[in-house]
Design an enzyme around this catalytic site. Structure first.
Site, PDB file in Angstrom:
ATOM      1  N   CYS A  56      -4.901  66.913   6.052  1.00 51.15           N
ATOM      2  CA  CYS A  56      -5.444  65.709   6.674  1.00 51.15           C
ATOM      3  C   CYS A  56      -5.395  64.527   5.711  1.00 51.15           C
ATOM      4  O   CYS A  56      -5.524  64.695   4.490  1.00 51.15           O
ATOM      5  CB  CYS A  56      -6.875  65.947   7.140  1.00 51.15           C
ATOM      6  SG  CYS A  56      -7.004  67.021   8.598  1.00 51.15           S
ATOM      7  N   GLU A  62      -5.698  67.694  -2.628  1.00 48.43           N
ATOM      8  CA  GLU A  62      -5.826  69.142  -2.530  1.00 48.43           C
ATOM      9  C   GLU A  62      -4.486  69.845  -2.318  1.00 48.43           C
ATOM     10  O   GLU A  62      -4.432  71.073  -2.262  1.00 48.43           O
ATOM     11  CB  GLU A  62      -6.783  69.506  -1.386  1.00 48.43           C
ATOM     12  CG  GLU A  62      -8.200  68.975  -1.588  1.00 48.43           C
ATOM     13  CD  GLU A  62      -9.124  69.387  -0.460  1.00 48.43           C
ATOM     14  OE1 GLU A  62      -8.764  70.333   0.279  1.00 48.43           O
ATOM     15  OE2 GLU A  62     -10.196  68.784  -0.311  1.00 48.43           O
ATOM     16  N   GLY A 170       3.005  83.096  13.015  1.00 50.39           N
ATOM     17  CA  GLY A 170       3.186  83.058  11.572  1.00 50.39           C
ATOM     18  C   GLY A 170       2.553  81.882  10.868  1.00 50.39           C
ATOM     19  O   GLY A 170       2.659  81.776   9.641  1.00 50.39           O
ATOM     20  N   MET A 173      -1.912  77.638   8.712  1.00 55.58           N
ATOM     21  CA  MET A 173      -2.724  76.437   8.835  1.00 55.58           C
ATOM     22  C   MET A 173      -2.505  75.835  10.218  1.00 55.58           C
ATOM     23  O   MET A 173      -1.368  75.768  10.702  1.00 55.58           O
ATOM     24  CB  MET A 173      -2.344  75.408   7.762  1.00 55.58           C
ATOM     25  CG  MET A 173      -2.478  75.912   6.333  1.00 55.58           C
ATOM     26  SD  MET A 173      -4.179  76.265   5.860  1.00 55.58           S
ATOM     27  CE  MET A 173      -4.841  74.601   5.764  1.00 55.58           C
ATOM     28  N   HIS A 177       2.535  71.247  11.145  1.00 57.36           N
ATOM     29  CA  HIS A 177       3.448  71.131  10.013  1.00 57.36           C
ATOM     30  C   HIS A 177       4.658  72.024  10.238  1.00 57.36           C
ATOM     31  O   HIS A 177       4.652  72.902  11.092  1.00 57.36           O
ATOM     32  CB  HIS A 177       2.755  71.530   8.704  1.00 57.36           C
ATOM     33  CG  HIS A 177       2.420  72.995   8.609  1.00 57.36           C
ATOM     34  ND1 HIS A 177       1.378  73.573   9.299  1.00 57.36           N
ATOM     35  CD2 HIS A 177       3.003  74.007   7.908  1.00 57.36           C
ATOM     36  CE1 HIS A 177       1.326  74.870   9.035  1.00 57.36           C
ATOM     37  NE2 HIS A 177       2.301  75.154   8.192  1.00 57.36           N
TER      38      HIS A 177
END
Length: 311
Positions: A56, A62, A170, A173, A177
């Protein structure tokens, strides 16, 4: 010693399986990947607490190092970054080595390669099919730009672009993406596809696909927005008709180094695979897949969803 302890400090490696005639990547770092999915349920694709999501906007610190962003200012629309848990490492490079396993020579290659992540938008709840066609086109252009950058590395033979949507497809997150994995070998499935195109060309004198284009990264920039609109349309239709299934899409392109004579039949294409059923023992054992739906019937189902063509 625990398996986690055994993995500490191990570098990735590619080993050739002489029985299946395919390469396998051994990558201990992949076991360390975090996940924000609470279960493998395909319905659980958008957890409520997104404050700690590294993809984000505002959480860039991070993430692994950034390669580039579009636009190049704090209010970015997409970012390309190194994968924090790469299957292959850009920091090592080794020649093909002959090793022995139980006294039998085996082929192994140091796990050099590039593993990147394309964060498709800065907002956690926005999926690729929700984006405007021009913004999806920018994602495709980011693939093109990154492949062009990687293509200058002589030891890289093939670049696979792929997207995993949903935990059971798979994805680790939920923030939208996709990924690029650049390999020092040509995978056996790619070689088989290449040979199939060659056989068709020998028999017909024609390319097996549409208007000819051998490499995705050489595709016309102006056509990327049009392709983005078509991709949006297909993903929206699939989401509506199949209740937002987990899916994978792959850009199946040609190896980076091909002979001039091979360009006449080498062709790239984009493949979308909804994950509606799992592979069983027959499929895994034989490599032959049983499809319960004819392609013409699947096309009819998608045509029944009336949506405007994205512009």
């Amino acid at each position: 010693m625990s398996s986690q302890g055994q993995n500490t400090g191990r570098r990735p490696e590619l080993r050739h399986d002489p029985v299946a005639n395919r390469w396998v990547i051994f990558s201990p770092a992949r076991a360390k990947r975090p996940t924000d999915f609470k279960s493998k349920s395909p319905q659980n694709s958008n957890p409520g607490d997104n404050s700690s999501c590294p993809f984000c906007i505002g959480n860039e610190h991070e993430c692994a190092p950034e390669i580039f962003r579009v636009p190049s200012d704090p209010n970015w629309k997409l970012r390309v970054i190194e994968n924090l848990y790469p299957a292959l490492s850009r920091n090592i490079e080794g020649p093909c080595e002959e090793k022995e396993d139980m006294g039998v020579p085996a082929r192994a290659i140091g796990g050099f390669g590039f593993h990147d992540v394309v964060i498709e938008n800065p907002v956690h709840s926005v999926h690729l099919c929700d984006m405007e066609a021009r913004d999806i086109g920018q994602v495709l252009l980011a693939y093109k730009k990154r492949i062009q950058q990687i293509a200058s590395v002589e030891s890289i033979k093939y670049v696979q672009v792929f997207k995993n949507h949903g935990a059971s497809a798979g994805a680790s997150m939920s923030h939208s993406h996709s990924q690029l994995l650049a390999l020092p070998i040509i995978p056996s499935a790619v070689s088989a596809r290449f040979e199939g195109m060659n056989e068709y060309f020998k028999k017909t004198g024609k390319c097996s696909l549409w208007a000819h284009s051998s490499h995705f990264h050489e595709f016309d920039c102006d056509k990327m927005v049009e392709l983005g609109g078509l991709l949006k349309l297909m993903l929206r239709k699939m989401s509506l008709q199949l209740n937002n299934p987990p899916f994978n899409f792959m850009i199946q392109t040609s190896p980076l180094q091909v002979k001039e004579s091979e360009l006449s039949y080498a062709h790239w294409f984009l493949q979308i695979v909804p994950q509606l059923s799992g592979a069983g023992g027959f499929e895994m054992g034989s490599g032959c897949y049983i499809n319960p739906v004819f392609p013409e019937d699947a096309a009819k189902v998608l045509r029944e969803v009336n949506l405007p063509v994205a512009g």
